[in-house]
Design a protein around this motif. Sequence first.
Motif, PDB file in Angstrom:
ATOM      1  N   PRO A 320      26.374  65.269-114.919  1.00 30.03           N
ATOM      2  CA  PRO A 320      24.994  65.562-115.278  1.00 30.03           C
ATOM      3  C   PRO A 320      24.056  65.489-114.071  1.00 30.03           C
ATOM      4  CG  PRO A 320      25.918  63.879-116.715  1.00 30.03           C
ATOM      5  CD  PRO A 320      26.919  64.131-115.651  1.00 30.03           C
ATOM      6  N   LEU A 326      24.305  71.757-117.460  1.00 34.37           N
ATOM      7  CA  LEU A 326      25.316  71.611-118.513  1.00 34.37           C
ATOM      8  C   LEU A 326      24.625  71.301-119.837  1.00 34.37           C
ATOM      9  CD1 LEU A 326      28.003  69.409-116.727  1.00 34.37           C
ATOM     10  CD2 LEU A 326      28.337  71.726-117.572  1.00 34.37           C
ATOM     11  N   GLY A 327      25.064  71.950-120.904  1.00 35.61           N
ATOM     12  CA  GLY A 327      24.498  71.671-122.232  1.00 35.61           C
ATOM     13  C   GLY A 327      25.156  70.464-122.878  1.00 35.61           C
ATOM     14  N   THR A 328      24.684  70.115-124.066  1.00 35.26           N
ATOM     15  CA  THR A 328      25.215  68.916-124.722  1.00 35.26           C
ATOM     16  C   THR A 328      26.607  69.137-125.316  1.00 35.26           C
ATOM     17  OG1 THR A 328      23.877  69.603-126.593  1.00 35.26           O
ATOM     18  CG2 THR A 328      23.024  67.806-125.256  1.00 35.26           C
ATOM     19  N   VAL A 454      23.402  63.842-121.997  1.00 33.43           N
ATOM     20  CA  VAL A 454      24.766  63.720-121.488  1.00 33.43           C
ATOM     21  C   VAL A 454      24.762  62.784-120.280  1.00 33.43           C
ATOM     22  CG1 VAL A 454      26.732  64.961-120.538  1.00 33.43           C
ATOM     23  CG2 VAL A 454      25.289  66.046-122.248  1.00 33.43           C
TER      24      VAL A 454
END
Lengths: 508, 368, 341
Positions: A320, A326-328, A454
């Motif tokens: 992260p 980056l998505g969840t 995240v």
Amino acid sequence: MRNKPTIRRLLSLVGILAAFALLAASCGDDGEEAATTTTAAPATTAAPAEPEPEPDPMEEPEPMEEMDAVVHLGILGECEGAFGAFHEDVVAGASLPFITFAGGASNSPTSALEGFSGAVVAGVPIEVVGIGCGDDTPDRIIQEVRKIVEQDGANVVIGPLSGDESIAVANYAKDHPDVTFLNGIAGAQETTMVVQAPNFFRFNGDGAQWNAGLGDILHNVAGWDTAAVIADDYSFGWTSTAGFIAEFCAVGGDVVSRVFPPLGTTDYSSYVQQLPDPDEVDGYFWAVGGSGTNASLEAFLSAKGDLTGDQHAGNLFFSPALAAALGTDIAGAYVGGFASLPGDVSTPAIEEYLASADAAWDSLVSPMSGMEAGSPRAAAAFGFFYGYYSSALAFIMALEEVGGDLSDNHAALRAALAGVEIDGPYGKITLDENRQAIVDTSVQQLVLNDAGEVVSQTVALIPAVDQSFGGTFSPTTPPPDRENPTCEARDLPWVGNAVPVVDGVPQG
Amino acid sequence: MSPTGAVSGSGPARRLLSARNAVVAAATALALMLPLFGSNFFVEFVMTRTMILGIAAATIVFLAAYGGMVSLAQYLFAGVAGFMIGNAAVAQDAWSKGLKLGWNPWVAVVFALAVTTAVALVLGALASRTTGIYFLMITLTYAVIGYYVFGSITPLSGFGGITGIDPPGLFQDHPVRMYLALVVLSVLVYAAFRAVAATPFGIALQGIRDDPVRMASLGFNVSLHRTLAFTLAGFFAGLAGVFNVWWNGQIDPTSISIGPTLDLLIVAVIGGTLSLEGAWLGAFVFVVANNYLRNLPLVDRVGITEARFSTVVGVLVLLIMVLSPDGLAGIIERVRSGLSRPGRPSETSRPPSPPSDAPAGAAAGAGP
Amino acid sequence: MLPGWVPRAAVWVPAAAAALWVLVLARNTSAGPAIREPGEFVVTLLDGVTFAGLLFVVASGFTLVFGLMRTVNMAHGSLFLGAAYIAHEVQTNMVGKDANIDARDVSLLAWILPLLAAGAVVALLGLLMQQLLLRWNQGQDLRQALITLAISVIAADQLLAHFGGVAQPLKWPGTVTHFFEIVGERYATSRLFMLGVALVVGALLWLWLNRTRMGMVIRAGVDDQEMVRALGINVTLVFAVTFAVGSFLAGVGGVLGGSFAGSVAPGVDGAWLLNSLVVVIIGGLGSVKGAVAGSLLYGMVVAFSPAYLPAGYTYYSVIFTFALLAVVLAVRPNGLYGRVE
């Protein structure tokens, strides 16, 4: 023709100059010899040392004893290029042990770049003579190290930061036996395994070592039998990927596809297109850095499908902190380790280390605190800072062990360095016969915290990871590249020794 | 005979010429004697790098001043020569990337220069039908593509580059010899460019610079002249590249990436793109600023630290371009003419392009 | 001189060979022959066209400024990068977090507002640059190129000092982040959205240049500046507006490019200056029509060469970019739609 006399004049000029050049060349040679003899003269009076090439024998005739009694420290940082923002972090990392353990004090409460003063180890004063400014290229770092050693007179150098730079500096070290070099955080495998400069020491893992434990967990816990890899097409991408491939194949997995987009690719879609589809492979390993980290992931989203935690893993770029885009859905993905551990693991030793950073400065400007003046512990918790820190710490320990003896081209000091054992906040560090660290490393997993963000969580510690991966890599095997290492099953010494970590507490 | 008619009376020009030569000769003598009193670092690092960058920048100046072509591909040619040396001269058993042919280093030099010249010929032929700003963009594109070519083709290099390149025995462990050789080479390159400018070829080139259409109608092959000038400049840039790779011991694609490419242009700009001597002057200022500026007391208070060197260089170039587009050489010339002929209006106040007030060597050659 | 059919053959023979290869022969490639893998072919084609859209937005601003005032703006990439960073700042403030931004967190407004803000700021910066540093040396093209080059060096260094080397997120709005099936392959709506924005930009640019008084002055100025000046038209104002529009287009390109990559990072300024250069060298400097052609050709080469080179040779795809340039330069030295100077 008017231009004829011009030509004649030019030719005669050339002739005169050439004659002059020859004359002066012979003078120059004399001068060179004279320089050598003047250097040798004081050397004979100064007891045991070999004639040491001094930076400037004519203008500053400095007695040898005084040279021996002082550590002239040079630090190779990185102020431009992809890692340019970490300059202050790494200089702070190299300074902190001298402040914490050698009585030094930072010259500025808000900046490490001002240096420190007052540090003494075993009676030897430590003076910072130069801070080098790399830009992630070997060319530039060679110029910086020359300036620090040949002009500023450094006899101990800590750095550099990035892989190809360290290969160049290790080669430089071979030609400068009177200077001791300690790597910063560079992770190229060849630096120690192949170049083997006797005065170059590395107290951090290489790019492959950092990914130890990942292949084991992905095959035996996540159940991947086949994997595809995508990585930057240069030595760090290859080396980092090699660490994953070597272990994943060693424990029985198979790597079915290797894609290496060139550095600086803008549109990754046609490279991602070369990867197998998600139903044709168990998972993907990512080692794309810089601006490519997100761009390549976006291209995957566009072409192949969602980034799900069960089907993706990566090296340190896949975190992260670095892959902010980056998505969840990525929660659950495994990520390789780095020199330090994420914030979820807190031991008294780590807390003491971070507190020592807070004690040395009021604030530092670091990418880890959003490029604003922030708490120094944020910078200290990241691997770049810690890599430089561990090198400086090892140097202090070795110099204390030999009672400040820098004689005979640092011979005693170097023997002591080779035997140093650091019981550091993030694990044990010892050196192998190539002066390369054997380190404890870790495997991370991306998880959702209570706030729905995240974050990295440590899931396993891998003790005593060495550079050779059970013989996969040696000075005679091909270095990691687009095809190497090949996929082979073999025994790795650390497989089975992983220490699980639950909620930040190592189990065992 | 002159296509331009740009040059006025010959008397002052001749005086200028001799004064100019005296300065060059004095500077050369000083440079040759430097090892007697300069520190090792100053000679082996600062001045050696100055000479390498000076030769490379002089090829930019040659093309700009006499050909009207501002080329950003000169560092690429230095790099091509360096990569060829790296591939040809590194021993087979050495640990390195590249082909490791293990040739005699002098054979490798011949090979490297031959390849570089051939590449310059092809690239020059492709770009030769354009000029001015268009030429600048095309050569910039060459430079960047060259970076990717050496980065992607791993048998030749790869992004990691070639390390452990030793100079031949003549220079190995003799940095002062290498420096002196570079001084002599600098003088030869300088003299060669000036001599070429005075040949019929050079005069035609300057005619093409000023009025290509008219020269073409007079029967001159415009693009052939440009191509040959570009090839010649490529050869000399390759020579600088050979010494650069010996001096550095290694080369990788980032050595020829957009950063160093622009640095070399900046060197030429600092010195003045219309003055051959300015190339070495600019190189000296650039290298000295790079190495010593940050050591001055208190400069960090005004933001000059090693970390912000690019900003310092950028501001320097901006100032030069705003105040005197002819660079330091232009400033010196302005001061000089201001001192000697106070009544006369300054010639350098004219716009720099096309470069009608070309250096004296060229001017004398092209005289009416 | 060469016979007339030689340059034509230099274009058509490689083009025909490439088409034959892609359609039938490309067996040992990652995409496979188009007649057997139509899905891969369509996806690659779409990749090329959509990337060309982005190329066009960035390069059109570059070529517009050059066409009118002969200024090669070497700081075009810096405007691109600066705009992307501004959009990142505005967007993260609107969304309220700066990591793990999901597409569904980003409303359409949280993309359009950053776009307009970044475009406006960058247009203003470009205008300032033109007024302070370029206005008074109009016509000295080399001096102007070097001035803007110096600005780009300073800007890159200051942006690095301020935003650091770590990539910062910039996201498409959630409404366009969907996927659809095409010939059995998955494709992202966001790429088509990007192409759509490029078409809108192109259409507005066309209307402006062809249907407004100022546009006509600009087109006339491209052809003959002296004449326009002689007619008593306020050229200074036209120059200023054109430079601002060119900078605005760099800004729009920066926001599109940042969203397309998912992040903003140092170094893309140089990459996009180069992309603009390649497009205008192919298409011809100063021609908007040329920017369309150059973007399409370059976009196709970027998309097709890695996909249709035999396995193990994909690393040589950069050579095709050079080959494209070489062919264009050999046949038309001033680009496809460039005017002979």
